[in-house]
Scaffold this active site. Structure first.
Site, PDB file in Angstrom:
ATOM      1  N   THR A 136       0.824  -1.206   0.000  1.00  0.00           N
ATOM      2  CA  THR A 136       0.000   0.000   0.000  1.00  0.00           C
ATOM      3  C   THR A 136       0.862   1.262   0.000  1.00  0.00           C
ATOM      4  O   THR A 136       1.922   1.284   0.610  1.00  0.00           O
ATOM      5  CB  THR A 136      -0.892  -0.012   1.256  1.00  0.00           C
ATOM      6  N   ARG A 187     -12.811  -9.098  -1.509  1.00  0.00           N
ATOM      7  CA  ARG A 187     -12.190  -8.679  -0.250  1.00  0.00           C
ATOM      8  C   ARG A 187     -11.743  -7.223  -0.314  1.00  0.00           C
ATOM      9  O   ARG A 187     -11.176  -6.759  -1.297  1.00  0.00           O
ATOM     10  CB  ARG A 187     -10.996  -9.584   0.051  1.00  0.00           C
ATOM     11  N   GLY A 213      -9.598  -4.345   2.127  1.00  0.00           N
ATOM     12  CA  GLY A 213      -8.785  -4.142   3.317  1.00  0.00           C
ATOM     13  C   GLY A 213      -9.048  -2.793   3.960  1.00  0.00           C
ATOM     14  O   GLY A 213     -10.081  -2.157   3.746  1.00  0.00           O
ATOM     15  N   ASP A 214      -8.082  -2.337   4.740  1.00  0.00           N
ATOM     16  CA  ASP A 214      -8.276  -1.114   5.515  1.00  0.00           C
ATOM     17  C   ASP A 214      -8.034   0.162   4.727  1.00  0.00           C
ATOM     18  O   ASP A 214      -8.552   1.219   5.087  1.00  0.00           O
ATOM     19  CB  ASP A 214      -7.347  -1.116   6.733  1.00  0.00           C
ATOM     20  N   THR A 255      -0.624   1.029   6.418  1.00  0.00           N
ATOM     21  CA  THR A 255      -0.337  -0.100   5.542  1.00  0.00           C
ATOM     22  C   THR A 255      -0.129  -1.323   6.415  1.00  0.00           C
ATOM     23  O   THR A 255       0.551  -1.248   7.434  1.00  0.00           O
ATOM     24  CB  THR A 255       0.916   0.152   4.668  1.00  0.00           C
ATOM     25  N   GLY A 256      -0.732  -2.433   6.042  1.00  0.00           N
ATOM     26  CA  GLY A 256      -0.546  -3.621   6.867  1.00  0.00           C
ATOM     27  C   GLY A 256      -1.617  -4.662   6.659  1.00  0.00           C
ATOM     28  O   GLY A 256      -2.304  -4.679   5.634  1.00  0.00           O
ATOM     29  N   GLY A 281      -4.813  -5.658   6.721  1.00  0.00           N
ATOM     30  CA  GLY A 281      -5.985  -4.817   6.749  1.00  0.00           C
ATOM     31  C   GLY A 281      -7.075  -5.228   7.712  1.00  0.00           C
ATOM     32  O   GLY A 281      -7.714  -4.376   8.333  1.00  0.00           O
TER      33      GLY A 281
END
Length: 327
Positions: free
Chosen positions: A192, A220, A222-223, A243-244, A246
């Site tokens: 990200t 899907r 993510g965050d 970033t990670g 999510g």
């Protein structure tokens, strides 16, 4: 000497925070994960640093001319979305079905207006589509075919799906399927990209863009495009891009949680970011965040071996870093 002492005492008593605050500041990231010196070739290291510097240059050019934090984060993200070293825009990872589905968000700290998109497939710069959602629609979050249609209606620059696809990302998908790996096993990092800026008027903004995780299925998300999880900006506190992993960042509400700690507890951005990242780790997640405040103080925090990152402020030279042993 007697005359001098009162003057000296007055100077020492004068708050220095406002005097030291930069006219503007910018921080960026390009993902976090198992990013170690033996994992990157010298050529990759050089190219990634060059891209980070170019993104800082694009954003700071806006800020140095008195431009808005919102324009600055968008400009910085454009550079990273076009660079195949990052999992955003061109170079995005593939879904299980062999597509590139892109997510992005942007938020204006002045008004807390926000825009986000998920699962878009033909917009060259998803962050600009997120901004269009914020400024030209009645909504905050659009997804899939509807977001693609809105992008075309707004006459944003379109790109053939082949623009986003790269051989390296396709190979990662094939490896994941052949070895029955998880997305984290095959990538070992979260690609990200994000930016947080403070402009000369003291306003903050945040933006994040991503291709998600390799082999993602069933739509899907993510965050990164979730306001309050991977992206948040509030002039009363700070701007955050994450970033990670999510799913964990969504559960923790990472970006908003950091802002809340700064706003209500008076924590410094570093303390707040470290505390929230520790909570993410406690849940079982990893990754990183960048933070910028209305006073221009930037911070980053990550619980992975490395994070692509950089920052610059008015009157200072830009710095970029990749590994944990770098400042």
């Amino acid at each position: 000497m007697r005359l001098f002492l009162p003057v000296l005492a007055a100077l020492l008593a004068t708050p220095v925070t406002a005097q030291q605050a930069p006219r503007w500041s910018l921080a960026i990231h390009g993902g976090a994960g198992v990013i170690e010196r033996d994992k990157l070739s010298p050529e990759q290291d050089k190219a990634i640093r060059a891209a980070l510097n170019q993104a800082l240059k694009a954003g700071s050019a806006v800020l140095d001319k008195g431009g808005s934090a919102l324009d600055a984060v968008e400009a910085a993200i454009h550079v990273l979305e076009d660079d195949p070293h990052f999992n955003a825009g061109r170079g995005a990872v593939f879904t299980w079905d062999g597509r590139n589905e892109l997510d992005a968000a942007i938020m204006d700290g002045r008004t807390r207006a926000a825009g986000a998109v998920a699962g878009v497939t033909t917009t060259r710069h998803p962050v600009s589509l997120a901004r269009a959602v914020m400024e030209k629609s009645d909504h905050v979050f659009l997804g899939g075919a509807g977001a693609d249609a809105f992008s075309r209606a707004q006459k944003l620059e379109q790109a053939d799906p082949s623009w986003f696809a790269t051989p390296e990302r396709r190979q990662q998908l094939e490896t994941l399927k052949a070895k029955k790996l998880s997305a984290i096993d095959v990538d070992r990092k979260y690609g990200t990209v994000g930016a947080v800026a403070r402009d000369a008027n003291g306003h903050v903004a945040a933006a994040t863009s991503t291709g998600g995780v390799t082999g993602k299925r069933w739509g899907r998300i993510g965050d990164a495009p979730v306001i309050g999880a991977g992206t948040y900006a509030d002039d009363r506190a700070c701007a955050v891009s994450a970033t990670g992993a999510g799913e964990y960042f969504i559960r923790e509400g990472v970006a908003h949680e950091i802002c809340a700690r700064i706003r209500f507890k008076g924590e410094s951005p570093q303390v707040a970011a470290d505390a929230v990242m520790a909570e993410v780790q406690g849940l079982g997640g990893d990754g990183g965040v960048i933070v910028n405040t209305p006073s221009g103080v930037t911070a980053w925090s990550y619980n992975t071996p490395g994070m692509y990152r950089g920052r610059v402020s008015a009157g200072s030279a830009p710095t970029v870093a990749i590994y944990r042993d770098e400042p």
